[in-house]
Design a protein around this motif. Structure first.
Motif, short mmCIF file in Angstrom:
data_model
loop_
_atom_site.label_atom_id
_atom_site.label_comp_id
_atom_site.label_asym_id
_atom_site.label_seq_id
_atom_site.Cartn_x
_atom_site.Cartn_y
_atom_site.Cartn_z
N ALA A 124 128.25 46.39 -28.46
CA ALA A 124 129.60 46.84 -28.82
C ALA A 124 129.56 48.16 -29.59
O ALA A 124 130.38 49.05 -29.36
CB ALA A 124 130.31 45.76 -29.63
N VAL A 125 128.61 48.27 -30.53
CA VAL A 125 128.49 49.52 -31.30
C VAL A 125 128.19 50.69 -30.37
O VAL A 125 128.79 51.77 -30.48
CB VAL A 125 127.40 49.38 -32.38
CG1 VAL A 125 127.09 50.73 -33.01
CG2 VAL A 125 127.85 48.40 -33.46
N LEU A 126 127.26 50.49 -29.44
CA LEU A 126 126.95 51.55 -28.47
C LEU A 126 128.17 51.90 -27.64
O LEU A 126 128.52 53.08 -27.48
CB LEU A 126 125.80 51.09 -27.56
CG LEU A 126 125.58 51.92 -26.29
CD1 LEU A 126 125.25 53.36 -26.64
CD2 LEU A 126 124.49 51.30 -25.44
N LEU A 306 128.32 54.83 -38.15
CA LEU A 306 127.49 53.71 -38.59
C LEU A 306 126.06 54.14 -38.87
O LEU A 306 125.18 53.28 -39.07
CB LEU A 306 127.51 52.61 -37.53
CG LEU A 306 128.86 51.88 -37.40
CD1 LEU A 306 128.93 51.09 -36.11
CD2 LEU A 306 129.08 50.95 -38.59
N LEU A 307 125.80 55.44 -38.89
CA LEU A 307 124.45 55.92 -39.15
C LEU A 307 123.94 55.54 -40.54
O LEU A 307 122.80 55.07 -40.67
CB LEU A 307 124.40 57.43 -38.93
CG LEU A 307 123.03 58.11 -39.09
CD1 LEU A 307 121.99 57.49 -38.18
CD2 LEU A 307 123.16 59.62 -38.80
N ALA A 359 122.04 60.30 -27.29
CA ALA A 359 120.72 59.66 -27.21
C ALA A 359 120.47 58.76 -28.41
O ALA A 359 119.67 57.81 -28.33
CB ALA A 359 119.62 60.72 -27.12
N MET A 360 121.13 59.02 -29.54
CA MET A 360 120.94 58.23 -30.75
C MET A 360 121.75 56.94 -30.73
O MET A 360 121.47 56.01 -31.50
CB MET A 360 121.32 59.06 -31.98
CG MET A 360 120.50 60.31 -32.17
SD MET A 360 121.28 61.50 -33.33
CE MET A 360 121.54 60.48 -34.77
N ALA A 361 122.78 56.88 -29.91
CA ALA A 361 123.72 55.76 -29.96
C ALA A 361 123.07 54.39 -29.73
O ALA A 361 123.38 53.43 -30.45
CB ALA A 361 124.87 55.99 -28.97
N GLY A 365 123.06 51.35 -32.51
CA GLY A 365 123.58 50.03 -32.14
C GLY A 365 122.57 48.93 -32.34
O GLY A 365 122.89 47.86 -32.88
N ALA A 366 121.32 49.18 -31.93
CA ALA A 366 120.28 48.16 -32.08
C ALA A 366 120.03 47.83 -33.54
O ALA A 366 119.93 46.65 -33.93
CB ALA A 366 118.99 48.65 -31.42
N LEU A 367 119.94 48.84 -34.39
CA LEU A 367 119.65 48.60 -35.80
C LEU A 367 120.81 47.88 -36.49
O LEU A 367 120.58 47.00 -37.34
CB LEU A 367 119.36 49.93 -36.51
CG LEU A 367 118.04 50.60 -36.11
CD1 LEU A 367 117.95 51.99 -36.72
CD2 LEU A 367 116.85 49.76 -36.56
N VAL A 368 122.03 48.23 -36.14
CA VAL A 368 123.18 47.54 -36.74
C VAL A 368 123.20 46.08 -36.29
O VAL A 368 123.41 45.17 -37.12
CB VAL A 368 124.49 48.24 -36.36
CG1 VAL A 368 125.70 47.40 -36.77
CG2 VAL A 368 124.56 49.62 -37.01
N GLY A 369 122.96 45.83 -35.00
CA GLY A 369 122.95 44.45 -34.51
C GLY A 369 121.82 43.63 -35.12
O GLY A 369 122.05 42.52 -35.64
#
Length: 634
Positions: A124-126, A306-307, A359-361, A365-369
């Motif tokens: 979802a974040v991505l 969200l960075l 490219a960072m998205a 997303g992975a780190l937030v999840g």
């Protein structure tokens, strides 16, 4: 060990819902951008007509010059146009599919070790990151690059679970393919992937080294076969390599598209120090480099919502899972990829566009999840709960800052985000006292407050048309002030012929990064297409800005003299004269159609001067043409 726990029954419907919602978001009002980046759209049209143009990535079907990138990212579009015809939909739909696939791959990668909730949050974040919404609806190479790098990380994570060589070989092959999408940017995360595998893989050190060598070999083969063919192919029978100084793809890769982007000594379009389009000591699109670039006005609204939370959750997550080798490796891979990409993007002195940050998205997303779920599972520890609460406060406060940069844009939203985030953070600290229902409400409110800003920017993005090479997500007012006030060049007005609908374009003339599709009149189209089959090119003109305009309108080959900016030394004056003598070019279109900055110098200037002195001029609906079959009388 792989996570083999069976997912609850709600997971599959939730995943289908996420992917479906992503598809709807990305496809909604897709044709509002018309041809989007006409530079790549023209190349896709050419590739749909000629397999040779398809392979090399030529700007026209008669193969005068290529785009300044490898051709892999053009292939899905060219195939789509070949199958379904030339239309805005057929150009842009492949990128939508890439976006949905990227969300699905990210979910799969995160879910394996951290569970379905973490995977859904990551996806979802991505999906809702504004720059991702922009680029997965656009035809630049970055969409394919982002998909391939996410797939590569998935394979590396699989290898870190069981140590099987096939996963590393697959990862190497995918990164090699990513090189054929956007050259050296594909290699930014290589040091992270290699180092984490070398230190953390569940096999003996010698085998790890051997697997890395195998992966490197797969990467060279997957990315090198096309390069080898292009370099070995006789230059006389293939198109000129656009953007290179000496008709070499390797020169393009390590020059303009390589080290020049890092140190600022770029020479786009070749032509030497005086060549058109050449920039020494920094491009006009480089902006101010430094640690704050990702949070500055031009970039902040694209990727940085969200960075800060991702970085906080990275550190806290590593502390909590340090003894769990596979989970620790996942944090190191995603976190290391985010850090190295952020550092390079922040300090590169050459051309930098905000949309590179797509490219960072997946990393954010992975780190937030992963981080959110990991900390929630350890919420019995006060410092963990405080960290989770603090990340919500920082996210809400930063969103307030970003939204406050455009105070006229949904003015109430920044207060909702700030107050909602503060209330959610306070409730999270009191989860034990407030009970499960209130705790779940606090989690939901934290999610809404964290994503409200990106959602608003994303919805604005899909409602606006974007055109040319300088594009950004979110409201237009948020883009002003970036790149010397040129952040809004990707917008304007126009009408796409052929029923694709209204769209907005970029500034006319000036730098070709602001390229806009203007379309041509019916009278001009009729003139250019008359007896078109007798000629290799119905027209020639300086720079791809003008050639793409004419080619997409007529669907006939148009020679882009000097390539993208008009500064490439192709064709030479002698070659152009030969083409004219052989009757291969019908018209020359003058610079009043908005050619790039290369039109006034070098080879392009010599050709223009010779044409003006030698051939008869005619003006059709404001466009100056020279009939190359009708010399002036003495």
């Amino acid at each position: 060990m792989t996570n083999t726990t069976k997912d609850p029954r709600w997971v599959r419907p939730a995943l289908i819902g996420l992917l479906g919602a992503t598809a709807v978001l990305y496809v909604w009002s897709l044709t509002v951008s018309g041809w989007a980046n006409a530079y790549y759209s023209a190349a896709a049209q050419a590739g749909s007509e000629s397999w040779k143009a398809f392979f090399f990535g030529s700007l026209d079907a008669s193969n005068s010059i290529t785009v300044d990138k490898p051709s892999l990212s053009l292939w899905p579009m060219a195939l789509s146009v070949r199958l379904f015809g030339l239309h805005s939909w057929t150009i842009l739909a492949p990128q939508v599919l890439m976006g949905v696939a990227t969300v699905g791959i990210l979910f799969a990668a995160v879910r394996r070790r951290f569970g379905p909730v973490a995977g859904l949050i990551a996806g979802a974040v991505l999906a809702l990151t504004p720059v991702a919404v922009l680029m997965f609806r656009y035809n630049n190479p970055d969409a394919l690059l982002t998909l391939l790098l996410t797939v590569a990380i998935y394979f590396v994570l699989r290898a870190l679970e069981d140590g099987r060589s096939k996963w590393m070989v697959l990862a190497g092959a995918v990164i090699g393919a990513a090189f054929l999408a956007k050259t050296l940017q594909a290699f930014l995360i290589l040091p992270v992937l290699a180092l984490v595998y070398l230190l953390c893989a569940p096999v003996k050190l010698g085998k790890r080294v051997g697997q890395l060598l195998l992966a490197g070999l797969a990467m060279v083969v997957a990315g090198g076969w096309w390069v080898a063919i292009v370099e070995l192919w006789p230059a006389s029978s293939r198109p000129y390599i656009g953007g290179s100084e000496n008709n070499s793809f390797l020169n393009l890769t390590f020059g303009y598209n390589g080290l020049g982007r890092i140190n600022g000594n770029e020479m786009p379009g070749g032509g030497g120090g005086s060549g058109a389009g050449g920039f020494r000591g920094g491009s006009p699109f480089s902006q101010e480099s430094g640690i704050g670039r990702m949070f500055a006005s031009a970039v902040g609204g694209q990727i940085s919502w969200l960075l800060p939370a991702a970085l906080i959750l990275l550190v806290a997550g590593l502390v909590l899972v340090w003894k769990a080798k596979v989970m620790r490796s996942a944090f190191l891979v995603w976190g290391g990829s985010l850090l190295i990409t952020t550092i390079v993007f922040s300090f590169m002195k050459g051309t930098f566009h905000e949309y590179y940050t797509v490219a960072m998205a997946p990393y954010v997303g992975a780190l937030v999840g992963m981080g959110t779920v990991t900390l929630w599972k350890h919420r019995d520890w006060l410092w963990v709960l405080a960290t989770l609460s603090g990340s919500v406060i920082i996210t809400a406060a930063w969103a307030f800052v970003l939204l406050n940069r455009t105070p006229e844009y949904v003015p109430w939203l920044k207060w909702f985000v700030l107050l909602g985030g503060l209330v959610a953070a306070a409730a999270l600290l009191l989860t034990d006292q407030l009970g499960r229902r209130v705790a779940m409400g606090a989690v939901a409110l934290a999610g809404v407050a964290s994503l409200a800003g990106p959602v608003a920017y994303s919805l604005t993005t899909i409602g606006d048309g974007h055109n040319g090479g300088i594009i950004t997500a979110g409201p237009a007012s948020a883009r002003m002030g970036g790149m010397g006030g040129m952040g809004g060049m990707g917008r304007g007005g126009g009408q796409l012929p052929g029923g694709a609908g209204d769209f907005e374009g970029g500034a006319q003339g000036g730098f070709p990064g602001g390229m806009r599709f203007q379309g041509i009149s019916a009278e001009l189209k009729k003139l250019l297409t008359k007896d078109a089959d007798k000629y290799a090119w119905v027209a020639a003109t300086v720079s791809s800005q003008t050639s793409a305009d004419l080619q997409l309108s007529t669907e006939k080959p148009v020679m882009a003299i000097g390539g993208f900016s008009g500064g490439d030394p192709s064709p030479t004056l002698e070659q152009f004269k030969q083409y004219v003598d052989e009757g291969r070019i019908h018209y020359f279109a003058g610079s009043n159609r908005g050619g790039g900055p290369g039109g006034g110098r070098g080879t392009a200037a010599a050709i223009t001067s010779w044409v003006e002195q030698t051939f008869q001029q005619v003006t059709v609906d404001g466009t100056t043409l020279y009939d190359l079959t009708q010399p002036k009388t003495s």
